[in-house]
Design a protein around this motif. Structure first.
Motif, short mmCIF file in Angstrom:
data_model
loop_
_atom_site.label_atom_id
_atom_site.label_comp_id
_atom_site.label_asym_id
_atom_site.label_seq_id
_atom_site.Cartn_x
_atom_site.Cartn_y
_atom_site.Cartn_z
N ASN A 55 -3.96 3.47 -9.75
CA ASN A 55 -3.34 3.96 -8.52
C ASN A 55 -3.55 2.98 -7.36
O ASN A 55 -2.66 2.82 -6.54
CB ASN A 55 -3.88 5.34 -8.15
N ARG A 56 -4.74 2.38 -7.30
CA ARG A 56 -4.98 1.41 -6.23
C ARG A 56 -4.04 0.22 -6.35
O ARG A 56 -3.55 -0.28 -5.34
CB ARG A 56 -6.44 0.95 -6.24
N ALA A 57 -3.79 -0.21 -7.57
CA ALA A 57 -2.88 -1.34 -7.78
C ALA A 57 -1.47 -0.98 -7.33
O ALA A 57 -0.81 -1.75 -6.64
CB ALA A 57 -2.89 -1.77 -9.24
N TYR A 58 -0.99 0.21 -7.73
CA TYR A 58 0.34 0.65 -7.32
C TYR A 58 0.45 0.72 -5.80
O TYR A 58 1.42 0.26 -5.21
CB TYR A 58 0.67 2.03 -7.89
N LYS A 59 -0.54 1.32 -5.17
CA LYS A 59 -0.51 1.44 -3.72
C LYS A 59 -0.46 0.08 -3.05
O LYS A 59 0.29 -0.13 -2.10
CB LYS A 59 -1.74 2.23 -3.23
N PHE A 60 -1.25 -0.85 -3.55
CA PHE A 60 -1.26 -2.20 -2.99
C PHE A 60 0.10 -2.85 -3.15
O PHE A 60 0.64 -3.43 -2.21
CB PHE A 60 -2.34 -3.05 -3.67
N ILE A 61 0.68 -2.76 -4.34
CA ILE A 61 1.98 -3.39 -4.60
C ILE A 61 3.07 -2.78 -3.72
O ILE A 61 3.85 -3.50 -3.10
CB ILE A 61 2.35 -3.27 -6.09
N PHE A 62 3.12 -1.47 -3.63
CA PHE A 62 4.16 -0.83 -2.82
C PHE A 62 3.97 -1.13 -1.33
O PHE A 62 4.95 -1.23 -0.59
CB PHE A 62 4.19 0.68 -3.06
N ALA B 223 -6.12 -7.74 -8.88
CA ALA B 223 -7.18 -7.59 -9.88
C ALA B 223 -8.54 -7.40 -9.21
O ALA B 223 -9.31 -6.51 -9.58
CB ALA B 223 -7.21 -8.80 -10.81
N ARG B 224 -8.81 -8.20 -8.21
CA ARG B 224 -10.08 -8.10 -7.48
C ARG B 224 -10.18 -6.73 -6.82
O ARG B 224 -11.24 -6.11 -6.80
CB ARG B 224 -10.19 -9.20 -6.43
N GLY B 225 -9.08 -6.23 -6.29
CA GLY B 225 -9.06 -4.94 -5.61
C GLY B 225 -9.38 -3.76 -6.52
O GLY B 225 -9.86 -2.73 -6.05
N VAL B 226 -9.11 -3.92 -7.80
CA VAL B 226 -9.41 -2.85 -8.74
C VAL B 226 -10.67 -3.16 -9.55
O VAL B 226 -11.02 -2.42 -10.48
CB VAL B 226 -8.22 -2.53 -9.68
N GLY B 227 -11.34 -4.26 -9.21
CA GLY B 227 -12.61 -4.59 -9.84
C GLY B 227 -12.51 -5.12 -11.25
O GLY B 227 -13.37 -4.86 -12.08
#
Length: 103
Positions: free
Chosen positions: A1-8, A21-25
């Motif tokens: 979900n964090r990746a999706y939120k970042f991309i959108f 990748a770093r943002g999701v650890g």
């Protein structure tokens, strides 16, 4: 979900896969493999699909030139935008606009 939120939230900017990748650890390699397994698409394809989806909206709702839209949504090359757009929609951006504005 964090990746999706970042991309959108950032699809119109340059998105470095390493930042996601770093943002999701996760390491870049592990994240890309995980993303492909979960979504069935590469991260690059997913980002470009989001961009093209937004482009379709802009083509219908604005009178901006195709090149303006391409750069506005994060493509650095008009030819890459046109090729990707045609691959996903089956028509070039100008034809897509003409078909949907007439409707």
């Amino acid at each position: 979900n964090r990746a999706y939120k970042f991309i959108f939230a950032h699809f119109a900017a340059t998105i470095r896969h390493e930042d996601i990748a770093r943002g999701v650890g996760m390491s870049l390699s592990a994240f890309c493999h995980y993303f492909k397994r979960v979504t069935g698409r590469t991260l690059t394809d997913f980002i470009n699909d989001i961009r093209i989806g937004h482009a379709t909206k802009l083509l219908i709702e604005t009178d901006n030139h195709v090149s303006e839209i391409a750069y506005q949504i994060g493509f650095e090359s008009l030819s890459h935008f046109n090729n990707r757009f045609r691959k996903l929609t089956g028509v070039c951006p100008k034809e897509y606009r003409r078909q949907h504005q007439a409707a």
